[in-house]
Design an enzyme around this catalytic site. Structure first.
Site, PDB file in Angstrom:
ATOM      1  N   HIS A 191       0.824  -1.215   0.000  1.00 22.07           N
ATOM      2  CA  HIS A 191       0.000   0.000   0.000  1.00 22.07           C
ATOM      3  C   HIS A 191       0.852   1.256   0.000  1.00 22.07           C
ATOM      4  O   HIS A 191       0.429   2.305  -0.469  1.00 22.07           O
ATOM      5  CB  HIS A 191      -0.980  -0.030   1.170  1.00 22.07           C
ATOM      6  CG  HIS A 191      -2.089  -1.001   0.911  1.00 22.07           C
ATOM      7  ND1 HIS A 191      -2.045  -2.288   1.359  1.00 22.07           N
ATOM      8  CD2 HIS A 191      -3.213  -0.872   0.169  1.00 22.07           C
ATOM      9  CE1 HIS A 191      -3.121  -2.915   0.931  1.00 22.07           C
ATOM     10  NE2 HIS A 191      -3.847  -2.093   0.213  1.00 22.07           N
ATOM     11  N   GLU A 433     -10.985 -10.534  -5.014  1.00 20.77           N
ATOM     12  CA  GLU A 433      -9.540 -10.459  -4.805  1.00 20.77           C
ATOM     13  C   GLU A 433      -8.984 -11.691  -4.114  1.00 20.77           C
ATOM     14  O   GLU A 433      -7.818 -11.748  -3.747  1.00 20.77           O
ATOM     15  CB  GLU A 433      -9.165  -9.183  -4.052  1.00 20.77           C
ATOM     16  CG  GLU A 433      -9.970  -8.895  -2.817  1.00 20.77           C
ATOM     17  CD  GLU A 433      -9.641  -7.539  -2.184  1.00 20.77           C
ATOM     18  OE1 GLU A 433      -8.647  -6.907  -2.560  1.00 20.77           O
ATOM     19  OE2 GLU A 433     -10.389  -7.131  -1.285  1.00 20.77           O
ATOM     20  N   ASP A 457      -4.444  -7.962  -4.492  1.00 22.35           N
ATOM     21  CA  ASP A 457      -4.559  -9.106  -3.595  1.00 22.35           C
ATOM     22  C   ASP A 457      -4.757 -10.407  -4.362  1.00 22.35           C
ATOM     23  O   ASP A 457      -4.300 -11.457  -3.926  1.00 22.35           O
ATOM     24  CB  ASP A 457      -5.718  -8.895  -2.607  1.00 22.35           C
ATOM     25  CG  ASP A 457      -5.273  -8.066  -1.410  1.00 22.35           C
ATOM     26  OD1 ASP A 457      -4.194  -8.367  -0.863  1.00 22.35           O
ATOM     27  OD2 ASP A 457      -5.981  -7.113  -1.046  1.00 22.35           O
ATOM     28  N   CYS A 504      -9.952  -2.761 -10.313  1.00 19.57           N
ATOM     29  CA  CYS A 504      -9.476  -1.579  -9.570  1.00 19.57           C
ATOM     30  C   CYS A 504      -8.104  -1.824  -8.934  1.00 19.57           C
ATOM     31  O   CYS A 504      -7.591  -0.972  -8.220  1.00 19.57           O
ATOM     32  CB  CYS A 504     -10.487  -1.141  -8.517  1.00 19.57           C
ATOM     33  SG  CYS A 504     -10.764  -2.365  -7.246  1.00 19.57           S
TER      34      CYS A 504
HETATM   35  C1  PEP Z   1      -6.572  -4.889  -4.627  1.00 17.98           C
HETATM   36  O1  PEP Z   1      -6.316  -5.751  -3.800  1.00 17.98           O
HETATM   37  O2  PEP Z   1      -6.332  -5.009  -5.845  1.00 17.98           O
HETATM   38  C2  PEP Z   1      -7.191  -3.616  -4.202  1.00 17.98           C
HETATM   39  C3  PEP Z   1      -7.608  -2.736  -5.084  1.00 17.98           C
HETATM   40  O3  PEP Z   1      -7.278  -3.365  -2.867  1.00 17.98           O
HETATM   41  P1  PEP Z   1      -6.055  -2.907  -1.958  1.00 17.98           P
HETATM   42  O4  PEP Z   1      -4.908  -2.570  -2.862  1.00 17.98           O
HETATM   43  O5  PEP Z   1      -6.523  -1.742  -1.166  1.00 17.98           O
HETATM   44  O6  PEP Z   1      -5.794  -4.117  -1.129  1.00 17.98           O
HETATM   45 MG    MG Z   2      -7.147  -5.620  -1.787  1.00 15.64          MG
END
Ligand code: PEP
Ligand code: MG
Length: 580
Positions: A191, A433, A457, A504
């Protein structure tokens, strides 16, 4: 000059002076302080010792009350060690006479003491070394905490170099002064990496141990395009990078011209391009880069870095602000995805062996229903103001999804009773995910209006590779054929069921994969705002048929490496300037 490879997580070139942020758990470099700063540094050292003394005193009193004086005595021993006038004088002397930084003086002196204890032929005294390490950690935490505080009060441009930066620390970097950053640990899917893209500053993670060779003030280049940092570059290298930075600026100016054009393929297929945000103020970036709405609002960032738990009003104000700024366009609000690397001041599990497989995300919300309800009330209230959609993260079982929907219905009833306006038909969706969600996708699709594929994920859980671990970063690849099959399965199933499907995860933010995703049938993507112009450029340069042919070829391959080569070849023909 020294060139160090790392994992590029945010593109561009930054050139500036290094600000090295120390941290507990790694070696503090030998650093000197300026002669005229010695008095200030001595004061800083004294303040740290006093603060740690006070803290240990408080710990002693608490433990004595809770467990009895024999346990409190452990802390008394720490206080005796810390109060030793000889130790204090030695520390001060190192700063006063040898001009070492307080951090280095602390680590060097206490480790030397500890070693002496360990070398004695006395088990009891050898064990006391642990107490010394503990005191060292306390002092360093205090001293480096102050350094991190300094990060919040920058007055000149710097390149931040750190062992690690948490997502909230990264989010709080001051964009006016932080030109770029590089960390020793971390992987492409972390993140911290995602937040760096949001900040639009060049960044590298996973460089490995390098901080001990760098002094604050050294000139550093962060090359987020080729994945390397250059320390103390020679003049030729500097000139070359200055030129590259200018080229970057020219390219982004050109791309800015696409802002008001739609993301439409050359043969007229409309692609919806949405933005991913962590904070309401990022809506402005989405608008500047020409997004069609917000495809992922990571609401957990409201908790990260907050001193106290956000209230329903805090939630509502944030959501309403996003909705008001974006106007009639859609906003997908994802419910809290806390846990793993996104920790907050909440009763979160602290000692999990595998946090990414632990009590995180929707699991955590379902275990803390009052907290979950509070958020859902705010989301629903915001749905009265604009086109709000709600999405649950990390759904793994149908039961979990139904439970989440049940809490949502409950909250709707409460609002109804209280006469609070909201959109009863708010679209409900889920993140896909976890591989289990793809395997059972037909069942999930019966329960939701839309799905959004979280490739960050999905890659992690499919390939059993920690998205934040530099040692396995080479395995973390969106182009892995197993991941691609899952993505295709989810897209095909959603289209078949007449439900909307989005990606996303960061794969959507990488123009390298745009053709492939279109070829797999995707017509909606949600990306980091700064990536939207490049993705749009690819969309406008290709035909659906070209993309489908590419996808067909790619799906016959059996290694991520071949996939990468195949995609690169195709992209080179279409937008060669994007192929590094
Ligand atoms: C993902 O896992 O692709 C996602 C968009 O969520 P995050 O990156 O916040 O885990
Ligand atoms: Mg995620």
């Amino acid at each position: 000059m020294q060139i160090l490879p790392g994992i590029a997580v945010s593109p561009g070139v930054a050139i500036g002076e290094a600000l090295v942020i120390d941290n507990e758990g790694f070696r503090i470099p030998r650093r000197f302080v300026a002669r005229d700063a010695v008095d200030d540094e001595l004061e800083r050292l004294a303040a740290a010792i006093a603060a740690v003394e006070a803290q240990i005193g408080r710990d002693r009193d608490t433990i004595t009350t809770k467990l009895g004086s024999q346990y409190g005595a452990i802390f008394s021993a720490h206080l005796t060690l810390l109060g030793d006038p000889k130790l204090r004088e030695e520390l001060a002397q190192m700063v006063r006479e040898r001009h070492y930084s307080p951090e280095y003086a602390v680590t060097r002196t206490l480790r030397r003491y500890a070693k002496t204890f360990q070398s004695l032929d006395n088990a009891y005294l050898a064990e006391r070394a642990v107490d010394l390490f503990d005191i060292e950690k306390h002092l360093l935490r205090n001293l480096t905490g102050r350094r991190r505080g300094e990060l919040a009060h920058l007055v000149s441009p710097v390149i931040v170099l750190a062992h690690a930066l948490t997502p909230s620390e990264t989010a709080n970097l001051d964009r006016r002064y932080v030109l770029g950053f590089a960390t020793e640990v971390g992987g492409a899917g972390s993140h911290t990496a995602i937040v760096a893209q949001g900040l639009e500053i060049p960044a590298l993670v996973g460089i490995g141990p390098f901080l001990s060779d760098i002094a604050g003030g050294d000139v550093v280049i962060v090359d987020g395009d080729h994945g390397q940092i250059v320390v103390q570059p020679d003049q030729d290298t500097l000139d070359r990078y200055h030129h590259e930075r200018e080229q970057h600026q020219t390219l982004s100016m050109r791309l800015r011209e696409l802002r008001d054009l739609s993301a439409q393929t050359a043969d007229g297929q409309r692609i919806e391009l949405l933005g991913n945000i962590e904070f309401p103020h990022e809506v402005e970036q989405c608008k500047q880069h020409g997004s069609d709405g917000i495809g992922l609002y990571r609401t957990e960032f409201l908790y990260l870095g907050a001193e106290t738990e956000p209230t329903e009003e805090d939630h509502y104000r944030a959501y309403a602000s996003v909705v008001e700024q974006i106007g009639s366009r859609p906003v997908v609000i994802r419910t809290l995805d806390l846990g793993a690397d996104k920790m907050a001041h909440l009763p979160l599990p602290q000692d999990e062996t595998n946090p990414v497989l632990g009590l995180r995300s929707i699991r955590l919300s379902l275990r803390n229903v009052p907290l979950f309800r509070k958020q859902l009330r705010a989301v629903l209230r915001a749905s009265a103001v604009g086109d709000v959609r709600v999405m649950f993260p990390m759904i793994t079982t149908v039961t979990e999804l139904r439970q989440a929907k049940m809490v949502l219905s409950d909250v709707m009833e409460d609002l109804d009773e209280a006469g609070v306006p909201f959109n009863r038909d708010i679209p409900v969706g889920m993140m896909v995910e976890v591989p289990a969600a793809v395997i059972l996708i037909d069942r999930f699709l019966e329960e939701v209006e839309f799905i959004s594929i979280g490739t960050n994920d999905l890659i992690q859980y499919t390939l059993a590779v920690d998205r934040g671990n530099r040692d396995v970063a080479s395995l973390y690849n969106p182009g892995d054929p197993a991941v691609l099959r899952l993505i295709r399965m989810a897209i095909v199933a959603a289209i078949g069921a007449g439900k909307s499907v989005n990606v996303c995860g960061q794969m959507s933010s990488n123009p390298f994969y745009t053709m492939l995703l279109i070829g797999l049938g995707l017509r909606r993507m949600s990306a980091t705002p700064s990536a939207i112009p490049e993705v749009k450029k690819v969309c406008r340069s290709v035909t659906v048929q070209q993309c489908e042919q590419l996808a067909q070829r790619v799906m016959s391959l059996d290694s991520a490496r071949d996939v990468t080569t195949c995609v690169r070849e195709e992209l080179k023909k279409v937008v060669p300037e994007f192929v590094v």
